[in-house]
Write a protein that holds these residues in place. Structure first.
Motif, PDB file in Angstrom:
ATOM      1  N   MET A 210      13.337  -8.640 -25.905  1.00 57.78           N
ATOM      2  CA  MET A 210      14.683  -8.960 -26.317  1.00 57.78           C
ATOM      3  C   MET A 210      15.500  -7.664 -26.336  1.00 57.78           C
ATOM      4  SD  MET A 210      16.099 -10.390 -29.986  1.00 57.78           S
ATOM      5  CE  MET A 210      14.995 -11.750 -29.974  1.00 57.78           C
ATOM      6  N   THR A 211      16.667  -7.748 -25.751  1.00 58.68           N
ATOM      7  CA  THR A 211      17.534  -6.575 -25.712  1.00 58.68           C
ATOM      8  C   THR A 211      18.247  -6.394 -27.049  1.00 58.68           C
ATOM      9  OG1 THR A 211      19.498  -7.756 -24.964  1.00 58.68           O
ATOM     10  CG2 THR A 211      17.961  -6.979 -23.251  1.00 58.68           C
ATOM     11  N   ILE A 212      18.793  -5.219 -27.232  1.00 56.34           N
ATOM     12  CA  ILE A 212      19.554  -4.940 -28.456  1.00 56.34           C
ATOM     13  C   ILE A 212      20.750  -5.874 -28.555  1.00 56.34           C
ATOM     14  CG2 ILE A 212      20.980  -3.212 -29.613  1.00 56.34           C
ATOM     15  CD1 ILE A 212      19.046  -1.090 -28.497  1.00 56.34           C
ATOM     16  N   GLU A 213      21.407  -6.119 -27.416  1.00 56.75           N
ATOM     17  CA  GLU A 213      22.565  -7.016 -27.407  1.00 56.75           C
ATOM     18  C   GLU A 213      22.172  -8.442 -27.794  1.00 56.75           C
ATOM     19  OE1 GLU A 213      26.400  -8.236 -27.332  1.00 56.75           O
ATOM     20  OE2 GLU A 213      25.649  -6.198 -27.278  1.00 56.75           O
ATOM     21  N   GLU A 214      21.036  -8.915 -27.286  1.00 56.79           N
ATOM     22  CA  GLU A 214      20.563 -10.262 -27.640  1.00 56.79           C
ATOM     23  C   GLU A 214      20.249 -10.352 -29.132  1.00 56.79           C
ATOM     24  OE1 GLU A 214      18.370 -11.696 -23.508  1.00 56.79           O
ATOM     25  OE2 GLU A 214      17.274 -10.437 -24.937  1.00 56.79           O
ATOM     26  N   ARG A 215      19.646  -9.297 -29.659  1.00 59.71           N
ATOM     27  CA  ARG A 215      19.319  -9.278 -31.081  1.00 59.71           C
ATOM     28  C   ARG A 215      20.601  -9.289 -31.920  1.00 59.71           C
ATOM     29  NH1 ARG A 215      14.622  -5.935 -32.460  1.00 59.71           N
ATOM     30  NH2 ARG A 215      15.308  -5.193 -30.481  1.00 59.71           N
ATOM     31  N   ARG A 216      21.605  -8.534 -31.519  1.00 60.29           N
ATOM     32  CA  ARG A 216      22.887  -8.522 -32.233  1.00 60.29           C
ATOM     33  C   ARG A 216      23.557  -9.892 -32.199  1.00 60.29           C
ATOM     34  NH1 ARG A 216      24.997  -2.892 -29.876  1.00 60.29           N
ATOM     35  NH2 ARG A 216      23.941  -1.539 -31.356  1.00 60.29           N
TER      36      ARG A 216
END
Length: 193
Positions: free
Chosen positions: A1-7
């Motif tokens: 999971m990317t940082i953007e997806e997590r955000r």
């Protein structure tokens, strides 16, 4: 999971917590008790965090209403497809509408009685509103018999809302809710014959 997806997931979770808390407060204490200050205290977010998700209390109420229309759509669809003859679908749906309103008074207020920017029958009607209307429309179509289904659906919707509103404010005799709905549905069937 990317940082953007997590955000994005965290943002959606925060937004969901805000609307769930607003709804719970409204059901418990009424909409007048739901303020950004009270919400921020309840969920332990600062008011600026709330405003990052919603520009105003009106936006929060509208988000709650949209969630409610999703729930209403599900309830009406389940009733419409329920056990029984197709000609009984209208009665099942009308009773489901009434039960939904009775079980969720503050949510119902957000959906139907509080002033919002949500509009039915407009070019920009939000999908959850159209879907709820569509479920009711499907049931009405079974008895339309060549009549304008949209207008009949609006009349049924308005009548159910009137019964709900008058009943909740003690303007109708208690204990007669089911009988009133049966009489209303019978009128649609009678005109069908």
């Amino acid at each position: 999971m990317t940082i953007e997806e997590r955000r994005l997931r965290e943002r959606a979770a925060q937004r969901g917590l805000i609307t769930a808390t607003a709804r719970a407060l409204a059901e418990r204490d009424g909409w007048d008790a739901v303020t950004t200050r009270r919400l921020s205290t309840e969920i332990e977010y600062s008011q600026p965090v709330l405003y990052k998700h919603f520009a105003s209390m009106e936006d929060i109420v509208e988000a709650v209403a949209l969630e409610g229309f999703g729930e209403l759509t599900e309830a009406l669809g389940t009733a419409r497809r329920g056990v029984g003859a197709p000609e009984e679908a209208l009665g099942r749906v009308a009773h489901a509408f009434s039960a939904f309103a009775a079980s969720n008074p503050a949510l119902y207020d957000a959906m139907f009685t509080r002033a919002t920017r949500l509009r039915f029958g407009a070019d920009n009607t939000p999908a959850p509103l159209s879907a709820a209307f569509g479920e009711l429309r499907e049931a009405v179509a079974t008895v339309a018999n060549g009549r304008d289904v949209d207008t009949l659906t609006e009349v049924l919707w308005a009548a159910l809302h009137g019964l709900t509103t008058l009943g909740r404010s003690d303007r109708l005799r208690p204990g007669q809710d089911a009988a009133r709905i049966e009489l209303l549905v019978a009128q649609f069937h009678t005109a069908h014959s």
